[in-house]
Design an enzyme around this catalytic site. Structure first.
Site, mmCIF file in Angstrom:
data_model
loop_
_atom_site.group_PDB
_atom_site.id
_atom_site.type_symbol
_atom_site.label_atom_id
_atom_site.label_comp_id
_atom_site.label_asym_id
_atom_site.label_seq_id
_atom_site.Cartn_x
_atom_site.Cartn_y
_atom_site.Cartn_z
ATOM 1 N N SER A 241 0.829 -1.220 0.000
ATOM 2 C CA SER A 241 0.000 0.000 0.000
ATOM 3 C C SER A 241 0.860 1.265 0.000
ATOM 4 C CB SER A 241 -0.970 0.006 1.185
ATOM 5 O OG SER A 241 -0.298 -0.215 2.394
ATOM 6 N N HIS A 271 -1.941 -8.889 2.041
ATOM 7 C CA HIS A 271 -1.618 -7.606 2.713
ATOM 8 C C HIS A 271 -2.769 -7.294 3.682
ATOM 9 C CE1 HIS A 271 0.199 -3.812 3.427
ATOM 10 N NE2 HIS A 271 -0.202 -3.132 2.368
ATOM 11 N N HIS A 318 5.718 -12.610 7.484
ATOM 12 C CA HIS A 318 5.949 -11.239 7.036
ATOM 13 C C HIS A 318 7.150 -11.224 6.084
ATOM 14 C CE1 HIS A 318 6.479 -6.865 7.127
ATOM 15 N NE2 HIS A 318 5.217 -6.850 7.486
ATOM 16 N N ARG A 327 3.014 -4.604 16.721
ATOM 17 C CA ARG A 327 1.616 -4.163 16.572
ATOM 18 C C ARG A 327 0.667 -5.246 17.088
ATOM 19 N NH1 ARG A 327 1.715 -2.915 10.261
ATOM 20 N NH2 ARG A 327 2.606 -5.021 10.394
ATOM 21 N N ASP A 373 -2.294 -8.352 11.738
ATOM 22 C CA ASP A 373 -3.653 -8.785 11.408
ATOM 23 C C ASP A 373 -4.139 -9.968 12.255
ATOM 24 O OD1 ASP A 373 -3.823 -6.866 9.312
ATOM 25 O OD2 ASP A 373 -2.546 -8.164 8.102
HETATM 26 N N1 CMX Z 1 1.108 -19.797 6.133
HETATM 27 C C1 CMX Z 1 1.539 -20.743 5.254
HETATM 28 N N2 CMX Z 1 2.606 -20.565 4.454
HETATM 29 C C2 CMX Z 1 3.289 -19.429 4.581
HETATM 30 C C3 CMX Z 1 2.932 -18.439 5.497
HETATM 31 C C4 CMX Z 1 1.783 -18.642 6.276
HETATM 32 N N3 CMX Z 1 1.331 -17.727 7.139
HETATM 33 N N4 CMX Z 1 3.820 -17.417 5.399
HETATM 34 C C5 CMX Z 1 4.697 -17.769 4.427
HETATM 35 N N5 CMX Z 1 4.368 -18.977 3.939
HETATM 36 C C6 CMX Z 1 5.011 -19.679 2.813
HETATM 37 C C7 CMX Z 1 4.909 -18.832 1.563
HETATM 38 O O1 CMX Z 1 3.607 -18.938 0.968
HETATM 39 C C8 CMX Z 1 6.023 -19.387 0.716
HETATM 40 O O2 CMX Z 1 5.612 -20.631 0.194
HETATM 41 P P1 CMX Z 1 6.046 -21.108 -1.285
HETATM 42 O O3 CMX Z 1 7.540 -21.086 -1.284
HETATM 43 O O4 CMX Z 1 5.442 -22.447 -1.406
HETATM 44 O O5 CMX Z 1 5.468 -20.093 -2.230
HETATM 45 C C9 CMX Z 1 7.102 -19.683 1.796
HETATM 46 O O6 CMX Z 1 6.389 -19.825 3.045
HETATM 47 C C10 CMX Z 1 8.134 -18.592 1.934
HETATM 48 O O7 CMX Z 1 7.472 -17.374 2.165
HETATM 49 P P2 CMX Z 1 8.181 -16.221 3.032
HETATM 50 O O8 CMX Z 1 9.417 -15.816 2.302
HETATM 51 O O9 CMX Z 1 8.305 -16.639 4.438
HETATM 52 O O10 CMX Z 1 7.077 -15.070 3.004
HETATM 53 P P3 CMX Z 1 6.841 -13.949 1.891
HETATM 54 O O11 CMX Z 1 7.763 -12.818 2.176
HETATM 55 O O12 CMX Z 1 6.874 -14.515 0.505
HETATM 56 O O13 CMX Z 1 5.335 -13.512 2.174
HETATM 57 C C11 CMX Z 1 3.496 -12.960 3.528
HETATM 58 C C12 CMX Z 1 4.983 -12.761 3.292
HETATM 59 C C13 CMX Z 1 3.041 -11.998 4.623
HETATM 60 C C14 CMX Z 1 2.738 -12.613 2.243
HETATM 61 C C15 CMX Z 1 3.232 -14.437 3.954
HETATM 62 O O14 CMX Z 1 3.902 -14.695 5.177
HETATM 63 C C16 CMX Z 1 1.768 -14.785 4.064
HETATM 64 O O15 CMX Z 1 1.151 -15.149 3.051
HETATM 65 N N6 CMX Z 1 1.157 -14.676 5.308
HETATM 66 C C17 CMX Z 1 -0.257 -14.882 5.470
HETATM 67 C C18 CMX Z 1 -1.047 -13.676 4.993
HETATM 68 C C19 CMX Z 1 -0.879 -12.495 5.926
HETATM 69 O O16 CMX Z 1 -1.014 -12.607 7.145
HETATM 70 N N7 CMX Z 1 -0.616 -11.310 5.360
HETATM 71 C C20 CMX Z 1 -0.566 -10.055 6.136
HETATM 72 C C21 CMX Z 1 0.846 -9.465 6.261
HETATM 73 C C22 CMX Z 1 0.818 -8.175 7.039
HETATM 74 C C23 CMX Z 1 0.111 -7.077 6.274
HETATM 75 O O17 CMX Z 1 0.585 -6.708 5.183
HETATM 76 O O18 CMX Z 1 -0.951 -6.607 6.701
#
Ligand code: CMX
Length: 441
Positions: A241, A271, A318, A327, A373
């Site tokens: 964002s 996000h 994250h 937070r 979140d």
């Molecule tokens: N549950 C399951 N798998 C997860 C995970 C979770 N909460 N967090 C990361 N992973 C997975 C990723 O999907 C990725 O899998 P693949 O290699 O199979 O594609 C792997 O672990 C590596 O990911 P990462 O490097 O640890 O995380 P990213 O930087 O790519 O992504 C984020 C970060 C936040 C998008 C991810 O942790 C996620 O999807 N979390 C759940 C959604 C969420 O809570 N988002 C809110 C974030 C805060 C905000 O912006 O408000």
């Protein structure tokens, strides 16, 4: 708000001159090296933008102009009798780098109250959407409709000197932030309360008035809103964002257009939409398990089921943070103080004990800890706000404070249009075979 505007101008002139000198002497120094994996995998770890209002440390979490969340809770002015910071104060701090006095914050609250005049066509535009439209879509459409008020767009089309850009971005930002609670609350009352709208208070602060417009008038809910709107406001510049607002603003799109673009990114489930996904996931878990108070073992089973279906566990992980999000901790502290026995809050805490080791055991998740979140929904449900589809709008109202104060800085410092270079995989393959590279050294 002449005091705030003049103070900002003084700071911006000083920093602008410093940056000029800094670039003259050190502009060719490298602050990072881009690896192939970074180009393919979401640009992680590439330091490539300047964003003045906050800075994220992977282990410690966010600092706003150097202040952690507990420090903000201690130092920012509060409402009478309250103990949570007033978000207006954080806006002042992010914009100037100076901690405002209580009088500054009261004056800013009054200024935003006086600017909060949303034109009737904004509500009519929202009304044109089917009621079932997602609240974030309704909210963004409302903000786009507010764009008719942009002073920057008007002045630009009349022709202004680039040195004046920041001043009209400042005015647009102040007007936009002032009107946001009314537009956001309109979406809520339209969708969930049969269009029974409430009149703004002529006395309350920005967060307190937003709580009132939503229809939640207890002092505790107002305090929750003040905390909520403070901690969701900014998370340095690279998140979707903030970066989208920054990028779109770099084309000299006005604050309404730029912020609406940023909110469309906030509406993504990885996000900001994760806040609705968390509570939806917990409700579905309770239903599937047939209990409102699942044990750690039951939660573990449900987490494994979620993962086996190829889904993420919302609220965990994250891209930058590597520890529990402060937070999350601030919200847990609020819950410990005001609602320690709330059953849903206790489920959130049990999920917190259960999920990290499971994610850690997958070996690929870089951060198994909860983010902002993971906690917010349970606090809202406690006060009766169960319409979780709406939660990201609350996040969006808060996010305006950070991304728009950063935008004022970007225009004051004269940052150019953002335009990174991209490559194709064919280029990359050719380069790996020794063909001439098409990017610079
Ligand atoms: N549950 C399951 N798998 C997860 C995970 C979770 N909460 N967090 C990361 N992973 C997975 C990723 O999907 C990725 O899998 P693949 O290699 O199979 O594609 C792997 O672990 C590596 O990911 P990462 O490097 O640890 O995380 P990213 O930087 O790519 O992504 C984020 C970060 C936040 C998008 C991810 O942790 C996620 O999807 N979390 C759940 C959604 C969420 O809570 N988002 C809110 C974030 C805060 C905000 O912006 O408000």
């Amino acid at each position: 708000m002449e005091k705030l505007k003049n103070l900002f101008k003084e700071k911006a002139d000083k920093l602008g001159a410093e940056i000029k000198d800094l670039l003259k002497e050190h502009g060719s120094k490298k602050i990072g090296e881009v690896q192939l994996s970074q180009a393919y995998q979401g640009m992680r770890g590439i330091t490539g933008m300047v964003y003045e209002t906050s800075l994220l440390d992977a282990n410690e979490g966010i600092r706003f102009r150097g202040f952690s969340i507990p420090e903000l809770q201690k130092s920012l002015p509060k409402a009478d009798g309250g103990s949570e910071p007033l978000p207006e104060g954080l806006f002042w701090l992010m914009l100037t780098g100076e901690m405002p006095s209580a009088a500054d914050v009261n004056a800013l609250s009054a200024d935003w109250r006086s600017r909060a005049k949303v034109p009737a066509h904004v509500f009519k535009t929202i009304d044109a959407l089917p009621i079932e439209t997602h609240p974030m879509t309704q909210f963004v459409v409302g903000i786009m409709a507010m764009q008719t008020q942009s002073q920057f767009a008007k002045k630009y089309s009349e022709g202004i000197n680039k040195k004046e850009y920041w001043s009209f971005i400042f005015e647009d930002t102040m007007n936009l932030i002032a009107g946001l609670p009314e537009v956001a609350a309109y979406v809520y009352r339209r969708k969930y309360k049969n269009g029974n709208f409430l009149k703004p208070s002529s006395e309350l602060d920005w967060g307190g008035n937003f709580a009132h417009l939503l229809g939640y008038d207890s002092e505790k809910f107002r305090e929750l809103m003040r905390l909520y709107l403070t901690i969701h406001s900014d998370h340095e510049g690279g998140n979707v964002s903030a970066h989208t607002t920054h990028l779109v603003g770099s084309a000299l799109s006005d604050p309404y257009l730029s912020f609406a673009a940023g909110l469309n990114g906030l509406a993504g489930p990885l996000h900001g939409l994760a806040n609705q996904e968390v509570i939806k996931w917990i409700f579905e878990m309770q239903k599937a398990l047939g209990t409102e108070t699942p044990s750690s073992q039951q939660i573990e089973q449900y987490v494994r089921k979620t993962l086996s279906e190829g889904k993420v566990v919302p609220g965990y992980g994250h891209a930058v943070l590597r520890k529990t999000d402060p937070r999350f901790t601030a919200q847990a502290e609020f819950a410990k103080k005001h609602m320690p026995d709330d059953p849903l809050v206790n489920v959130v805490w049990r999920v917190f004990e259960t999920v990290p080791p499971i994610l850690q055991s997958l070996g690929k998740v870089k951060n198994p800890w909860p983010n902002v979140d993971a906690h917010s929904g349970a606090l809202l449900v406690h006060f009766g706000m169960k319409e979780y589809d709406y939660y990201t709008v609350l996040f969006g109202v808060s996010r305006a404070l950070g991304v728009l104060s950063a935008m004022i800085w970007s225009r004051a410092l004269g940052f150019p249009i953002e335009r990174p270079k991209s490559v194709t995989t064919a280029n990359v393959k050719g380069w790996l075979k020794g063909e001439e590279q098409i990017w610079g050294d």
